[in-house]
Design an enzyme around this catalytic site. Structure first.
Site, PDB file in Angstrom:
ATOM      1  N   CYS A  49    -104.247 131.193  69.831  1.00 29.95           N
ATOM      2  CA  CYS A  49    -103.344 130.228  69.190  1.00 29.95           C
ATOM      3  C   CYS A  49    -102.001 130.885  68.878  1.00 29.95           C
ATOM      4  O   CYS A  49    -101.899 131.705  67.959  1.00 29.95           O
ATOM      5  CB  CYS A  49    -104.003 129.692  67.923  1.00 29.95           C
ATOM      6  SG  CYS A  49    -102.920 128.700  66.883  1.00 29.95           S
ATOM      7  N   CYS A  69    -100.566 130.257  65.379  1.00 31.45           N
ATOM      8  CA  CYS A  69    -101.277 131.064  64.383  1.00 31.45           C
ATOM      9  C   CYS A  69    -100.614 132.429  64.232  1.00 31.45           C
ATOM     10  O   CYS A  69    -100.485 132.953  63.122  1.00 31.45           O
ATOM     11  CB  CYS A  69    -102.740 131.253  64.794  1.00 31.45           C
ATOM     12  SG  CYS A  69    -103.709 129.731  64.918  1.00 31.45           S
TER      13      CYS A  69
END
Length: 309
Positions: free
Chosen positions: A70, A73
């Site tokens: 991700c 993230c």
């Protein structure tokens, strides 16, 4: 990104009961893995999350749900670490790799990541999704600290030692609460209900006991029930009140709050007046479990009121 839903009520649809270990004084989160920031940033797993859940009764815990693939993230996590570190022990950041910890991912209903949730006194508080600017993170955390203070969670972790709260520093659970937790761990929901009822008899203002009682009563009703069989029974007779109540319980326990409320409200609208009280009582009970300030409860209450009057 809109402001987070930081209402006075901490109860939400996220059911973390299955992730809760025995509620003894929490072990130091360093045991769960402390990657840095003086121990104020830790990695937790499905197995160690119960320690952090209990620690949230002392200090607010920010849960960062992320994954290695991700990219947002990777942008957000350093910001969270920076702000938590600057707050010098007033918050703990718990990082959860959703790929490695599917039980936590399911418990938090992580539909997309990054997802950031707080824990205050063992209850989940949604914060935000996605990579947000540092200034917004600071504002959200400031609101979180205010909410925590309103609920008596004002502890501070020793910087450099992480969450090394010892058993001596953690106040013991009241005896009846401890008895209820032990009973829940043993799967003896009837004994847990009795313990919470005794606690409420001693102190009718015991909010933890009242919340615990409602949750355990729900667990007892759905224990060992097949969702498929319950749905078939409800579909076979849409006017079967008991069948509808059971499916609504199962929906709520699975996080499908709007489905639970919608089913009971639709049934309430079709029932004759003398058959309505049981449905109304169950709705009110489920409203209390989700939390009076939750927008789904507000909408459902409004519809219930229109049906009553």
């Amino acid at each position: 990104m809109s402001d987070p839903n930081l209402g006075a009520s901490l109860r939400g649809a996220v059911d973390l009961s299955s992730l809760r270990g025995r509620p003894a004084a929490p072990a130091a989160p360093a045991a769960a893995g402390a990657p840095g920031a003086g121990g104020l940033v830790i990695d937790v797993t499905d197995a160690t999350f119960g320690e952090v859940l209990e620690l949230s009764r002392t200090v607010p815990v920010v849960v960062d749900l992320w994954a290695d693939w991700c990219e947002p993230c990777k942008q957000l996590t350093p910001v969270l670490e920076k702000v938590v570190t600057e707050l010098a022990g007033r918050l703990l950041l718990a990082r959860v790799d959703v790929d490695a910890n599917p039980q936590l991912a399911a418990g938090f209903q992580a539909q997309s990541i990054p997802m950031v949730v707080a824990l205050v006194a063992g209850q989940p508080v949604p914060l935000f999704n996605g990579a947000v600017p540092e200034q917004q993170v600071r504002e959200v955390f400031a609101q979180l600290l205010q909410l925590a203070a309103q609920n008596g969670v004002t502890g501070q972790l020793p910087v450099g030692e992480g969450a090394a709260a010892s058993a001596d520093e953690e106040p013991p659970l009241p005896p009846l609460h401890a008895e209820a937790y032990d009973a829940i761990e043993a799967g003896d929901y009837a004994r847990a209900i009795t313990a919470y009822e005794k606690a409420l008899a001693e102190n009718p203002r015991d909010a933890d006991a009242r919340a615990g009682l409602g949750q355990v009563q729900l667990l007892q009703r759905v224990q060992g029930v097949s969702l498929d069989e319950a749905r078939r029974a409800a579909a076979a007779d849409p006017t079967d009140v008991e069948a509808a109540l059971l499916v609504a319980d199962l929906d709520l326990s699975g996080g499908h709050v709007d489905d639970a409320f919608g089913r009971l409200l639709d049934l309430f609208a079709e029932l004759p007046a003398d058959a309505r009280p049981a449905v109304r009582e169950r709705l009110v009970e489920l409203f209390g479990l989700v939390g009076d300030d939750d927008p789904r409860v507000v909408r459902a209450r409004g519809r219930l009121a229109s049906l009553l009057f």
